[in-house]
Scaffold this motif. Structure first.
Motif, PDB file in Angstrom:
ATOM      1  N   LYS A 246       0.855  -1.269   0.001  1.00 17.10           N
ATOM      2  CA  LYS A 246       0.245  -0.042   0.090  1.00 17.10           C
ATOM      3  C   LYS A 246       0.894   1.421   0.066  1.00 17.10           C
ATOM      4  N   GLU A 247       2.139   1.237   0.852  1.00 18.60           N
ATOM      5  CA  GLU A 247       2.919   2.348   0.890  1.00 18.60           C
ATOM      6  C   GLU A 247       3.429   2.634  -0.670  1.00 18.60           C
ATOM      7  N   ARG A 248       4.004   1.476  -1.032  1.00 17.76           N
ATOM      8  CA  ARG A 248       4.691   1.797  -2.512  1.00 17.76           C
ATOM      9  C   ARG A 248       3.599   2.299  -3.431  1.00 17.76           C
ATOM     10  N   ARG A 249       2.433   1.706  -3.457  1.00 15.11           N
ATOM     11  CA  ARG A 249       1.460   2.146  -4.211  1.00 15.11           C
ATOM     12  C   ARG A 249       1.236   3.479  -4.389  1.00 15.11           C
ATOM     13  N   ARG A 250       0.905   3.965  -3.195  1.00 16.02           N
ATOM     14  CA  ARG A 250       0.691   5.312  -2.964  1.00 16.02           C
ATOM     15  C   ARG A 250       1.924   6.306  -3.516  1.00 16.02           C
ATOM     16  N   ALA A 251       2.756   5.866  -3.031  1.00 16.93           N
ATOM     17  CA  ALA A 251       3.908   6.592  -3.382  1.00 16.93           C
ATOM     18  C   ALA A 251       4.134   6.915  -4.940  1.00 16.93           C
ATOM     19  N   ALA A 252       3.724   5.810  -5.539  1.00 11.41           N
ATOM     20  CA  ALA A 252       4.241   5.609  -7.001  1.00 11.41           C
ATOM     21  C   ALA A 252       2.821   6.666  -7.679  1.00 11.41           C
ATOM     22  N   GLU A 253       1.920   6.445  -7.216  1.00 11.65           N
ATOM     23  CA  GLU A 253       0.610   7.051  -7.650  1.00 11.65           C
ATOM     24  C   GLU A 253       0.865   8.899  -7.445  1.00 11.65           C
ATOM     25  N   LYS A 254       1.222   8.973  -6.257  1.00  7.98           N
ATOM     26  CA  LYS A 254       1.591  10.583  -5.859  1.00  7.98           C
ATOM     27  C   LYS A 254       2.864  11.030  -6.381  1.00  7.98           C
ATOM     28  N   ASN A 255       3.618  10.121  -6.834  1.00  5.70           N
ATOM     29  CA  ASN A 255       4.764  10.447  -7.220  1.00  5.70           C
ATOM     30  C   ASN A 255       5.641  11.309  -6.139  1.00  5.70           C
ATOM     31  N   TYR A 256       5.709  10.529  -5.095  1.00  9.47           N
ATOM     32  CA  TYR A 256       6.855  10.789  -3.926  1.00  9.47           C
ATOM     33  C   TYR A 256       7.769   9.620  -3.685  1.00  9.47           C
ATOM     34  N   VAL A 257       8.884   9.758  -3.213  1.00 10.23           N
ATOM     35  CA  VAL A 257       9.908   8.659  -2.928  1.00 10.23           C
ATOM     36  C   VAL A 257       9.239   7.821  -1.795  1.00 10.23           C
ATOM     37  N   SER A 258       9.149   6.484  -2.080  1.00 12.54           N
ATOM     38  CA  SER A 258       8.675   5.599  -1.163  1.00 12.54           C
ATOM     39  C   SER A 258       9.229   5.839   0.262  1.00 12.54           C
ATOM     40  N   PRO A 259       8.640   5.761   1.083  1.00  5.26           N
ATOM     41  CA  PRO A 259       9.385   5.660   2.621  1.00  5.26           C
ATOM     42  C   PRO A 259       9.930   4.568   2.897  1.00  5.26           C
ATOM     43  N   ILE A 260       9.435   3.247   2.104  1.00  7.83           N
ATOM     44  CA  ILE A 260       9.861   2.031   2.497  1.00  7.83           C
ATOM     45  C   ILE A 260      11.304   1.712   2.098  1.00  7.83           C
ATOM     46  N   GLN A 261      11.905   0.764   2.721  1.00  7.55           N
ATOM     47  CA  GLN A 261      13.193   0.465   2.481  1.00  7.55           C
ATOM     48  C   GLN A 261      13.460  -0.116   0.934  1.00  7.55           C
ATOM     49  N   ASP A 262      14.593  -0.161   0.152  1.00  6.00           N
ATOM     50  CA  ASP A 262      14.477  -0.523  -1.060  1.00  6.00           C
ATOM     51  C   ASP A 262      14.604  -1.989  -1.087  1.00  6.00           C
ATOM     52  N   ASN A 263      14.990  -2.673   0.047  1.00 10.36           N
ATOM     53  CA  ASN A 263      14.743  -4.381  -0.142  1.00 10.36           C
ATOM     54  C   ASN A 263      14.636  -4.638   1.103  1.00 10.36           C
ATOM     55  N   LYS A 264      14.513  -6.221   1.390  1.00  6.01           N
ATOM     56  CA  LYS A 264      14.282  -6.772   2.477  1.00  6.01           C
ATOM     57  C   LYS A 264      15.635  -6.710   3.341  1.00  6.01           C
ATOM     58  N   GLU A 265      16.569  -6.636   2.683  1.00  5.69           N
ATOM     59  CA  GLU A 265      17.968  -6.898   3.499  1.00  5.69           C
ATOM     60  C   GLU A 265      17.807  -5.500   4.295  1.00  5.69           C
ATOM     61  N   ASN A 266      17.416  -4.621   3.781  1.00  3.88           N
ATOM     62  CA  ASN A 266      17.681  -3.179   4.577  1.00  3.88           C
ATOM     63  C   ASN A 266      16.467  -3.280   5.741  1.00  3.88           C
ATOM     64  N   SER A 267      15.456  -3.671   5.665  1.00  2.00           N
ATOM     65  CA  SER A 267      14.398  -3.835   6.643  1.00  2.00           C
ATOM     66  C   SER A 267      15.271  -4.709   7.772  1.00  2.00           C
ATOM     67  N   ASP A 268      15.585  -5.740   7.368  1.00  2.51           N
ATOM     68  CA  ASP A 268      16.349  -6.685   8.145  1.00  2.51           C
ATOM     69  C   ASP A 268      17.537  -6.127   9.034  1.00  2.51           C
ATOM     70  N   ARG A 269      18.289  -5.451   8.282  1.00  4.31           N
ATOM     71  CA  ARG A 269      19.337  -4.773   9.066  1.00  4.31           C
ATOM     72  C   ARG A 269      18.979  -3.609   9.886  1.00  4.31           C
ATOM     73  N   ASP A 270      18.106  -2.970   9.702  1.00  6.01           N
ATOM     74  CA  ASP A 270      17.486  -1.711  10.464  1.00  6.01           C
ATOM     75  C   ASP A 270      16.673  -2.319  11.646  1.00  6.01           C
ATOM     76  N   TYR A 271      16.040  -3.641  11.523  1.00  8.10           N
ATOM     77  CA  TYR A 271      15.262  -4.044  12.432  1.00  8.10           C
ATOM     78  C   TYR A 271      16.330  -4.720  13.774  1.00  8.10           C
ATOM     79  N   LEU A 273      19.464  -3.467  14.031  1.00 10.52           N
ATOM     80  CA  LEU A 273      20.075  -2.368  14.828  1.00 10.52           C
ATOM     81  C   LEU A 273      19.354  -1.649  15.629  1.00 10.52           C
ATOM     82  N   ALA A 274      17.830  -1.732  15.334  1.00 12.20           N
ATOM     83  CA  ALA A 274      16.889  -1.176  16.258  1.00 12.20           C
ATOM     84  C   ALA A 274      16.730  -2.048  17.656  1.00 12.20           C
ATOM     85  N   LEU A 275      17.038  -3.579  17.610  1.00 12.49           N
ATOM     86  CA  LEU A 275      16.955  -4.322  18.868  1.00 12.49           C
ATOM     87  C   LEU A 275      18.293  -3.878  19.363  1.00 12.49           C
TER      88      LEU A 275
END
Ligand SMILES: Cc1cc2nc3c(=O)[nH]c(=O)nc-3n(C[C@H](O)[C@H](O)[C@H](O)COP(=O)(O)OP(=O)(O)OC[C@H]3O[C@@H](n4cnc5c(N)ncnc54)[C@H](O)[C@@H]3O)c2cc1C
Length: 387
Positions: A246-271, A273-275
């Motif tokens: 939903k986040e990616r779809r909205r960003a594409a529709e409204k033409n802004y940079v998606s707030p979501i990480q570019d790939n799963k590895e980055n989500s895993d890395r930040d998760y 690091l947050a721990l």
């Protein structure tokens, strides 16, 4: 070291017949076609009188019941194995003031139910259960509100305040779930205001940090600095995030940079690091790792060991959803860690969207057997070999 491969522990609470039912269910929802069309057909099924069927199958696997008292059996069953329950009133998509007041009342009921029950360590709510989505979007975008909207938002603030005040009085920590990024600023502000009020001695109010967002690791750190400066504890529930498409779809529709990480590895890395950040700042924090990811769960176990944090330290909890990842929940609790399951409840019709999402998550990818199903098969084989 904790291992998640032990299916005997993972399914200790399931009789052979329960295990067979779960097997059939996961086999069924592993079928992408069924899930694709079943989601749309389920509401019709309810109208045609298949409520009993839904209640006895998918509802039973993932939901505690239709109301709080229905959930007693699940609370006791989990409690027997030292797993806590987090009662999650899962009615979604309501938009009237009457519904928002009813949801506020229901959430307070969960706090009262939890108050003297050691098997219910937390409560939870979603701000969209208490407020109009469009209003939260407007507040988040810092748009000016009409005087009616200002009053409407005041009522939202009052509902959130009332819930957090009850949680504080009952000494029951409460999670505020994270939602779509375009309403999250309003939710974050509500969380911050209430953490400042109620987290002076310990973390009672918890905000949720979605590490699939590029900015959330930094936000976790600034939230902590803010808490430290203002003299309160930060309550942090860490998740990866549930609204990626939903986040990616909205960003594409409204033409802004998606707030979501570019790939799963980055989500895993930040998760992870947050721990790490949370474990190293534990003196002024409460942490709940809401995840079904084995590596992240083991990473947290390792971090706790490295930093000399006892497995049963009350400031750290692991959490999974009812009916999912029992191999993580039961093996962690067996090793002495604090674990609690989200136990959704509500009328069958209202909980359908939640159930459809669970079914979609467990649909097989390119014909592979899902993780849940392969664990169930392994345990069935283990029991068969013994008989
Ligand atoms: C107790 C509990 C509470 C939760 N509360 C919330 C909540 O308040 N708000 C909320 O939004 N979600 C919540 N969730 C759901 C959560 O955000 C995840 O969707 C879900 O748990 C799956 O992630 P995972 O960490 O279990 O692990 P995994 O299965 O390893 O990760 C899957 C997740 O990784 C991310 N991901 C997948 N592919 C990509 C990609 N290509 N690029 C970037 N990221 C990717 C997505 O977030 C996806 O959901 C909760 C989950 C639990 C167990």
């Amino acid at each position: 070291m904790v291992s998640f491969d032990n299916t005997q522990i993972a399914f200790i609470a399931k009789s052979d017949s329960d295990l067979n039912k779960s097997y059939l269910l996961f086999k069924l929802i592993g079928n992408p076609l069924l899930v694709k069309y079943g989601g749309g057909l389920a509401p019709l099924g309810l109208k045609l009188g298949f409520k009993g069927l839904i209640r006895n199958t998918i509802f039973k696997q993932f939901v505690g019941g239709e109301n709080i008292s229905d959930c007693t059996k699940t609370i006791d069953q989990l409690g027997k194995f030292n797993i806590g329950t987090i009662l999650d009133y899962s009615v979604e998509g309501k938009e009237s003031e009457h519904d928002f007041d009813a949801c506020c009342k229901e959430t307070i009921e969960t706090i009262h139910r939890a108050k003297n029950d050691k098997h219910i360590p937390f409560c939870v709510f979603k701000v969209t259960g208490l407020a109009r989505f469009d209003l939260l979007e407007k507040v988040s975008a810092l748009q000016s509100l009409s005087s009616e909207e200002q009053q409407e938002f005041k009522r939202v603030q009052n509902r959130v305040h009332e819930i957090c005040r009850e949680a504080h009085a009952a000494k029951k920590p409460i999670f505020i779930d994270a939602e779509e990024s375009w309403i999250q600023p309003a939710i974050d502000d509500l969380a911050d205001e209430n953490m400042a009020l109620f987290n002076k001695e310990q973390a009672i109010v918890y905000n949720t940090f979605q590490l699939y967002r590029k900015d959330r690791l930094e936000f976790l750190k600034t939230s902590f600095e803010k808490a430290k400066k203002s003299g309160y504890h930060l309550g942090a529930k860490l998740v990866r995030g549930a609204y990626m498409e939903k986040e990616r779809r909205r960003a594409a529709e409204k033409n802004y940079v998606s707030p979501i990480q570019d790939n799963k590895e980055n989500s895993d890395r930040d998760y992870n690091l947050a721990l790490e950040f949370c474990v190293t700042h534990l003196s002024q924090m409460g942490l709940c790792a809401g995840t079904h990811n084995e590596k992240s769960s083991l990473h947290l176990v390792k971090l706790m060991e490295q930093h000399g944090v006892a497995p049963n330290d009350q400031r750290i909890y692991f959490s999974q959803l009812l009916g999912m990842s029992d191999h993580i929940s039961y093996n962690l609790t067996q090793a002495g860690y604090n674990v609690a399951k989200y136990v959704p409840y509500g009328p069958v019709k209202e909980v359908l969207p939640y159930l459809i999402r669970r079914a979609q998550e467990n649909t097989s990818v390119k014909g592979q057997t899902g993780r849940e199903l392969s664990l169930i098969i392994k345990e069935k084989q283990r029991r068969k070999a013994l008989s």
